[in-house]
Every structure is written in structure tokens, then in C-alpha cells.
Enzyme design. Structure first.
Site, PDB file in Angstrom:
ATOM      1  N   LYS A  81       0.785  -1.196   0.002  1.00  0.00           N
ATOM      2  CA  LYS A  81      -0.078   0.213  -0.048  1.00  0.00           C
ATOM      3  C   LYS A  81       1.001   1.174   0.012  1.00  0.00           C
ATOM      4  CE  LYS A  81      -4.036   1.965   2.890  1.00  0.00           C
ATOM      5  NZ  LYS A  81      -4.960   1.441   3.986  1.00  0.00           N
ATOM      6  N   SER A 156      -9.837   1.623   2.765  1.00  0.00           N
ATOM      7  CA  SER A 156      -9.072   2.459   2.193  1.00  0.00           C
ATOM      8  C   SER A 156      -8.005   1.615   1.275  1.00  0.00           C
ATOM      9  CB  SER A 156      -8.241   3.375   3.060  1.00  0.00           C
ATOM     10  OG  SER A 156      -7.286   2.567   4.063  1.00  0.00           O
ATOM     11  N   SER A 180      -9.924  -1.289   7.210  1.00  0.00           N
ATOM     12  CA  SER A 180      -9.360  -0.880   5.814  1.00  0.00           C
ATOM     13  C   SER A 180      -8.543  -2.036   5.010  1.00  0.00           C
ATOM     14  CB  SER A 180      -8.495   0.278   5.862  1.00  0.00           C
ATOM     15  OG  SER A 180      -8.943   1.565   5.831  1.00  0.00           O
TER      16      SER A 180
HETATM   17  N1  GLN Z   1     -13.248   3.416   6.575  1.00  0.00           N
HETATM   18  C1  GLN Z   1     -12.715   3.652   7.649  1.00  0.00           C
HETATM   19  C2  GLN Z   1     -12.509   5.164   7.916  1.00  0.00           C
HETATM   20  O1  GLN Z   1     -12.852   5.857   6.971  1.00  0.00           O
HETATM   21  C3  GLN Z   1     -11.533   2.854   8.268  1.00  0.00           C
HETATM   22  C4  GLN Z   1     -10.234   3.384   7.673  1.00  0.00           C
HETATM   23  C5  GLN Z   1      -9.038   2.610   8.034  1.00  0.00           C
HETATM   24  O2  GLN Z   1      -9.011   1.379   8.437  1.00  0.00           O
HETATM   25  N2  GLN Z   1      -7.668   2.947   7.781  1.00  0.00           N
HETATM   26  O3  GLN Z   1     -12.147   5.343   9.200  1.00  0.00           O
END
Ligand code: GLN
Length: 483
Positions: A81, A156, A180
Site C-alpha cells: 500500500k 482504504s 481498511s
Molecule cells: N473506513 C474507515 C475510516 O474511514 C477505516 C479506515 C482505515 O481502516 N484506515 O475511518
């Protein structure tokens, strides 16, 4: 079957038998990415390929194979990532703020992949600073879901999930602060793992919310994800939050019998009307399959879980506000040009380079850190977090794992999820984000499809550092689903 369609286990057999070379394997992956990138509706899992380094690594891996050496990921092309440092390579967290930033060192997780023989193919697309759940907020553009290009891959770590689901890598690293890794794994139909807090180093991964962040892994199946997890797990002496507890042979957890394993179903999760019918049907079917094969199903209570999304919002936003303070336009990446005094410079840098989501979270988190809200809201959230932890501790006195849907919904159409509907989005994430709040290991495993043929994910949650138990139940579920 194409080479790129195979799993790590299958590819390793071919490499060790010298049916294929590491170069051939890497070429097949890189060609697949380049071919797909020509399409207007490209998947776009990679922001950048690290071609020349990858070919060098492939050559070295081949030399080792020729000498008869074996390593867990020898010659295997994997992706990382865009928020994980790999020395000498760009790393931007898909944000304008880090435009042009070159990693000054390699994170321990990437070092461990390389030591295990893996080939780092490139960096994958993500929501800016890992804030989001669709991979639509990256400055580089959107990533599409390989199962159906009209749908989001989740986020994400959507680029990482799509790289594995689209057969553009054999494994990937993501980061999971509130889901994420698990949510995009669920949306793309691959396996995604968030290890116990402290199981895997965070050093060299851009901090979002430090008490929740964990680097996680993706694989095409449970074995591959377990192997990736085993490789990156373990103590890092530079990090006080990693623990010096031996790493299990997660890749061998499939040899364990699951009869007699006690599986807890949280009443509060299953009662929720957030769960759509297709998700419920598939998850319930999987539970029946596990029960038929000797698992014992127990209903459990997690009474404070209903506050999870609110607690997550408070804890995450305050930590985001604190962590994002370092991005001031001076030390990293984007440097605004013009005649500014220091304050004007900060304002210019931050207002021009963060998008809506990062700004909203910084503003809300700063408000919580201020005198008026710190005690009444943030400290209160920490108390509820402790109660949530106690709920899980109690539950694990009687059971071995907990099962739930990974998310109550499946992937949405591109452009359909309103990014600014933060409250609703966090509620949908609460099945995963609750687990970050309590620091437990959890993973998403494919579990059927919805009416649009989009994947459903089953979440398996285990007690702290009990990844082996988690993997053994995941293996059993996978075997039963495919039998
Ligand atoms: N979708 C969640 C958020 O927007 C999780 C994000 C993540 O795990 N980095 O906070």
C-alpha cells in the site's frame, strides 16, 4: 489457467520444480498490469510499478532457487500500500501533501517480505491518508473492483485488495485502522487479515490513529494470507507496542481439527437491521456448515458494541488530528510557493493539499482535543472503549472465536457512496472498527455472493495473539464453502 491466476502455494511448486522462472512469473504479473492499464475502465490497483528493482529481486530469487534454497515467499510478486515505506521509492499516502516524497528507509514489514524472498512489484492505490472506504479519494484517481468494474473495491486499501483479486499480485500489504484491510477484502472476494494490535510492526507505515493502526495482509486464499501474516509478524525492538510473543505457524493452522471449537455469535451484531439480506443469508449458511462439522455455536452479548461507531469516531479523529500535525508543508512533500509568513504558509500548505475527509477529521479531532470537549467527550469515549474491551474479554472466557459479517453491506456502485455521509459510513464500518478499538485479531474470508454477484465476507475474530485459532476456523470455513 494463466500463471497469474495461481496461488502462492501453486506458484511455489512450479518455481521449485523449475517449470517456470521467477522472471517469467514477474513478467506475467507486470504484463497483466500494463495490459489492463490500457483500458479506459482499468482496475488501477497500482499507482506505480517498481519494475527495475523487482526484476533485480527476481534474478536474485532465481539464483537462490538454483542453489536449492527455499524461503516462505521466494520469488513471489507482492504489492504494498502507498503508505508503507520502501527505501528510495515514492510513498505518498495517495495525497497531494506527500507529492514527491521518497522513503528514507525501509519499514520492517517490507524488510521482512524481502528477507522472505518476496518481490515487491509496486505501490497500490488507497483513500487519501487511509481515510475512507472506497478508494475513490486518492489524488491518482479511482480503483475499480475486479469482480465488476462498475463497483468500488472498498477501502482504504482498495488498491491492495484489487491487486490480489485482479491477479496482479499474489499477496499484498495494507493497513487497517477501522477495517481498511478486511472491508476491501470482503468487497473484492479475497482474504484480508488484521493481526492483533502489537503483532506486526507499524514503524514505517504512515500513522493515521496510532492506537488502532495495524499493518495487515491480503491473499487469494486463507493459506496465502496466513503465510503473508506469518512473514510480517513479530517483535520490533524499536516499537514499544509490538510484543515479544512467538509467531505461530499460521500457514499450518489448516491441520487443526475444528470439532469442539466454540464459536460466539454476538446477538447485537446479528439483530442489527443494517445487515442486508444477502449478507445475512450467506453468513448464516457458513455458520450452519461449521456447526455441521463439529463447531459449537454459542450466542454471546457485546452490550457496548452499539456505541462502537461513536467511540471510533472520537478516538480515531483525535489521533488523526494529532498525527496529521507533522504534515506542515515544510518537512514533507508539497511546498507551496509564494510570499507567506509562517502561519500563512501552514494554512496555504494544509488547505491546498488535504482533501475534504482529512480536513473534516482534523477539525473534529482538534475540537475534541480542546478544553471544552476533552473531558466530556474524548475521555468519555475512552471509558466506553474500556467497557467494550471488557465485553470481549468476558466473551472469550467461554468461546474460541467470534463470527460476524465483515460488513453489513456489499460493494456499492462507483460514485454512489456519499463520502461526506461520515456518520452512516462509520456505522457500516462498525463491524470491523469495533475490533480495532479492542485490539483483537480479525480477518475477512469470502463467503458467497449477493444478488449482483458481488462477494460477501465472513469475519472471524479471535482472542489476543490467537491468530492460529482464527486461521484454523477460516481454513475450515473455506474448505466447506468450496466442497
Ligand atoms: N473506513 C474507515 C475510516 O474511514 C477505516 C479506515 C482505515 O481502516 N484506515 O475511518
Amino acid at each position: 489457467m494463466k500463471l497469474t491466476d495461481l496461488t502462492i502455494k501453486q506458484v511455489h511448486e512450479k518455481l521449485y520444480k523449475k517449470e517456470i522462472s521467477t522472471k517469467e512469473l514477474l513478467e506475467s504479473v507486470i504484463n497483466a498490469v500494463k495490459e489492463d492499464d490500457k483500458r479506459e475502465d482499468k482496475i488501477y490497483s497500482y499507482i506505480e510499478l517498481f519494475e527495475s528493482d523487482a526484476y533485480n529481486q527476481a534474478e536474485k530469487a532465481q539464483e537462490k532457487i538454483n542453489k536449492g534454497e527455499t524461503l516462505p515467499l521466494l520469488g513471489i510478486p507482492v504489492s504494498i500500500k502507498d503508505n508503507i515505506l520502501y527505501k528510495g521509492h515514492l510513498m505518498t499516502a495517495s495525497s497531494k501533501m506527500l507529492d514527491g516524497y521518497v522513503a528514507p528507509y525501509t519499514s520492517p514489514v517490507v524488510e521482512r517480505l524481502i528477507e522472505a524472498g518476496a518481490i515487491i512489484v509496486g505501490r497500490t492505490n488507497m483513500d487519501e491518508y487511509a481515510m475512507g472506504g472506497t478508494t475513490e479519494t486518492s489524488i491518482y484517481g479511482v480503483t475499480r473492483n475486479p469482480r465488476n468494474r462498475n463497483y468500488v473495491p472498498g477501502g482504504s486499501s482498495g488498491g491492495s485488495a484489487a491487486s490480489v483479486a485482479g491477479n496482479f499480485s499474489f499477496g499484498s500489504l495494507g493497513s487497517d485502522t477501522g477495517g481498511s484491510v478486511r472491508q476491501p477484502a470482503s468487497f473484492c472476494g479475497v482474504v484480508g487479515v488484521k493481526p492483533t494490535y502489537g503483532r506486526v510492526p507499524r514503524e514505517g507505515c504512515v500513522a493515521m490513529a496510532s492506537s488502532l493502526d495495524q499493518v495487515g495482509t491480503f491473499g487469494k486464499d486463507v493459506y496465502d494470507a496466513a503465510l503473508m501474516t506469518k512473514v510480517v509478524s513479530g517483535y520490533n525492538k524499536k516499537e514499544s507496542t509490538t510484543l515479544n510473543i512467538p509467531v505461530g505457524d499460521y500457514d499450518k493452522a489448516n491441520e487443526k481439527d475444528i470439532s469442539g471449537v466454540k464459536i460466539g455469535l454476538p446477538i447485537e451484531y446479528f439483530e442489527s437491521n443494517l445487515i442486508c439480506a444477502d449478507v445475512r443469508r450467506n453468513v448464516e449458511q457458513s455458520i450452519k456448515n461449521l456447526e455441521k462439522n463439529g463447531a459449537k455455536i454459542v450466542n454471546i452479548n457485546l452490550p457496548h458494541s452499539k456505541y462502537g461507531s461513536m467511540v471510533y469516531t472520537a478516538v480515531m479523529c483525535l489521533e488523526v488530528a494529532s498525527n496529521m500535525g507533522r504534515f506542515d508543508g515544510i518537512r514533507y512533500g508539497f511546498h507551496p510557493q509564494g510570499d507567506f509568513n509562517l502561519e500563512e504558509y501552514y494554512i496555504e500548505a494544509r488547505s491546498k493539499s488535504f482533501d475534504f475527509e482529512a480536513k473534516a477529521r482534523i477539525i473534529f479531532g482538534s475540537l475534541l482535543a480542546g478544553n471544552k470537549c476533552f473531558e466530556s467527550h474524548y475521555k468519555h469515549a475512552l471509558k466506553v472503549r474500556a467497557l467494550m474491551q471488557a465485553d470481549f474479554e468476558n466473551a472469550f472466557k467461554e468461546i474460541d472465536v467470534i463470527i460476524s459479517p465483515t460488513t453489513p453491506v456489499t460493494a456499492s456502485l462507483l460514485g454512489s457512496r456519499d463520502q461526506t455521509e461520515t456518520e452512516l459510513n462509520f456505522l457500516a464500518d462498525s463491524y470491523t472498527s469495533n475490533i480495532n478499538l479492542v485490539g483483537l485479531p480479525a480477518m475477512s474470508v469470502p463467503c458467497g455472493v449477493d444478488g449482483n454477484d458481488m462477494p460477501v465476507g465472513l469475519q472471524v475474530i479471535a482472542n489476543k495473539f490467537e491468530e492460529s485459532t482464527m486461521f484454523s476456523v477460516a481454513y475450515a470455513h473455506e474448505r466447506l464453502l468450496n466442497s
